[in-house]
Scaffold this active site. Structure first.
Site, short mmCIF file in Angstrom:
data_model
loop_
_atom_site.label_atom_id
_atom_site.label_comp_id
_atom_site.label_asym_id
_atom_site.label_seq_id
_atom_site.Cartn_x
_atom_site.Cartn_y
_atom_site.Cartn_z
N ASP A 35 0.82 -1.21 0.00
CA ASP A 35 0.00 0.00 0.00
C ASP A 35 0.86 1.26 0.00
O ASP A 35 1.43 1.62 1.03
CB ASP A 35 -0.92 -0.02 1.23
CG ASP A 35 -1.78 1.22 1.34
OD1 ASP A 35 -2.03 1.85 0.30
OD2 ASP A 35 -2.19 1.55 2.47
N TRP A 45 1.18 -3.70 9.51
CA TRP A 45 0.42 -4.27 10.62
C TRP A 45 -0.18 -5.61 10.24
O TRP A 45 -0.51 -5.85 9.08
CB TRP A 45 -0.65 -3.32 11.14
CG TRP A 45 -1.71 -2.84 10.20
CD1 TRP A 45 -1.78 -1.62 9.59
CD2 TRP A 45 -2.89 -3.56 9.77
NE1 TRP A 45 -2.92 -1.53 8.82
CE2 TRP A 45 -3.62 -2.70 8.92
CE3 TRP A 45 -3.40 -4.83 10.04
CZ2 TRP A 45 -4.83 -3.08 8.32
CZ3 TRP A 45 -4.60 -5.22 9.44
CH2 TRP A 45 -5.30 -4.35 8.59
N TYR A 95 -9.54 4.88 10.21
CA TYR A 95 -9.94 4.78 8.81
C TYR A 95 -11.17 5.64 8.58
O TYR A 95 -12.28 5.16 8.42
CB TYR A 95 -10.22 3.32 8.45
CG TYR A 95 -8.95 2.51 8.37
CD1 TYR A 95 -8.33 2.27 7.15
CD2 TYR A 95 -8.36 2.01 9.51
CE1 TYR A 95 -7.15 1.54 7.08
CE2 TYR A 95 -7.18 1.29 9.46
CZ TYR A 95 -6.59 1.06 8.24
OH TYR A 95 -5.43 0.33 8.18
N ASP A 102 -1.85 5.20 -5.56
CA ASP A 102 -2.20 4.44 -4.36
C ASP A 102 -2.46 2.98 -4.71
O ASP A 102 -3.55 2.62 -5.17
CB ASP A 102 -3.42 5.06 -3.69
CG ASP A 102 -3.73 4.45 -2.33
OD1 ASP A 102 -3.05 3.48 -1.95
OD2 ASP A 102 -4.64 4.95 -1.66
#
Length: 386
Positions: free
Chosen positions: A88, A95, A131, A275
């Site tokens: 990403d 994580w 988020y 992205d």
């Protein structure tokens, strides 16, 4: 299939947007019998040594789930614990779920147990990432050896998640996120994995390349993440480079967006980011609504669809970067899903208003253009994929 796909596409796309958002390729020991060496085998036998000496490049296969999720395999700890992570460029932290996480989303994914790793180092710093309005992840920072492809990074800090609330993690085929953005947006100031690859001389060149396939019929050949360079096997022609305008995301200036050589209003000199963790192309409502109007897309259950029979009549959409035209054809920006003799054609554009107008170029764009991320020269590049 349609409803499942839409849930995955929308849920995952929004999840990773706000984070900004192949078969297992583990480090396998190389064993060769001296008795079996032959003169014509020497170059192949020892070639991996030169890769190790010069820092790669390292080629990591990517798997594709319905053109909506792209992930690669990673090992953490000793002995290795296996995870599927999304590369990403829209975030900067690594994580994975912790074995201490008993929330239902965690129980459906691989979980890291530091008690089973001899190379684990405690840290314990609290970790929390939001988020948008979709939820929060909480946990703490740990440190361990991380293997991605044949690239090994020692003492890498990452987050063990202990709490997962209100996000679309259940729909994910992935276990975690591998952030490849700049360190300035890293939560808790954790040094990103690729920074440590550079520091530990795992790669010589501070560059990585990203290629994805849009062929859902071959999900195991979903793409490739190249660490320490780019892979000419997956692009053709020269790169179009744009300087990073603000280090955080891989952000640059978009000259404008064209439909049939006519500029889309409000698209000139817009902020844009490449992205890899976002499924669609997202942008301000006004811009996306104009694109949908000009391609004849109609809203249907929170997505926009076009008449599949009119696909060959839709216009190309061009993104102008550093004075160069990067053009998507209808089969690039329309996702065609089939079930039996029925088909639905979904727009690859999504409205998203997040303050200052910004275009987020996700997998719909990156499926057409191989992307290069150059830390050393602070620039992002695009070339035609092949």
């Amino acid at each position: 299939m349609k409803n499942n796909f839409l849930r995955v596409l929308i849920g995952f796309g929004v999840l990773v947007l706000f984070a900004t958002g192949a078969a297992s390729h583990k480090c396998v020991p190389r064993t060769t019998s001296l008795a079996l060496w032959r003169p014509w085998d020497l170059e192949e036998t020892f070639s991996f040594l030169f890769d190790d000496l010069n820092g790669g490049p390292h080629h990591v296969p990517i798997e594709n789930f319905m053109n909506a999720q792209y992930y690669c395999h990673m090992d953490i700890g000793t002995p290795p614990q296996h995870f599927k992570v999304v590369p990403d460029t829209g975030s900067s932290n690594l994580w994975v779920p912790s074995s201490e996480c008993l929330w239902p989303p965690c129980l459906l994914h691989s979980r890291y147990s530091h008690s089973k790793s001899s190379t684990y180092q405690a840290n314990g710093t609290r970790f929390e990432i939001h988020y948008g309005t979709k939820g929060t992840l909480r946990g703490y920072i740990s440190k361990d050896v991380v293997t991605l492809g044949d690239a090994v990074v020692n003492s890498q800090q990452f987050a063990e998640l202990t709490t997962v609330r209100g996000i679309s993690f259940l729909a994910g085929r992935f276990d975690g996120i591998l952030g490849l953005g700049f360190d300035s947006i890293s939560v808790d100031h954790v040094t990103p994995l690729f920074y440590n690859m550079i520091e530990q001389h795992v790669v010589d060149d501070p560059i990585f390349g990203f290629w994805i396939s849009r062929d859902m019929h071959q999900p195991e050949i979903g793409g490739e993440l190249t660490l320490g360079g780019v892979d000419p096997a997956h692009f053709e022609g020269d790169f179009v480079f744009a300087p990073v305008s603000q280090k955080g995301y891989w952000e640059f200036k978009m000259d404008k967006v064209l439909i049939e050589d006519g500029a889309v209003s409000q698209s000139e000199n817009m902020r844009a980011i490449a992205d890899t963790g976002t499924s669609l192309i997202a942008g301000p409502s006004a811009l996306i609504e104009e694109i949908h109007r000009r391609i004849g897309a109609k809203e249907l259950r929170s997505v926009h669809v076009v008449d599949c029979d009119q696909m060959d009549k839709l216009p190309p959409i061009t993104f102008v970067v550093s004075g160069h035209k990067l053009t998507l054809q209808p089969n690039d920006y329309i996702l065609r899903l089939e079930k039996g003799d029925k088909a639905i054609c979904i727009s690859g554009f999504m409205a998203l208003d997040i303050g200052e107008p910004m275009l987020i170029l996700g997998d719909v764009f990156l499926g057409r253009f191989y992307s290069q991320y150059d830390y050393g020269n602070a620039r992002v590049g695009f070339a035609q994929s092949k």
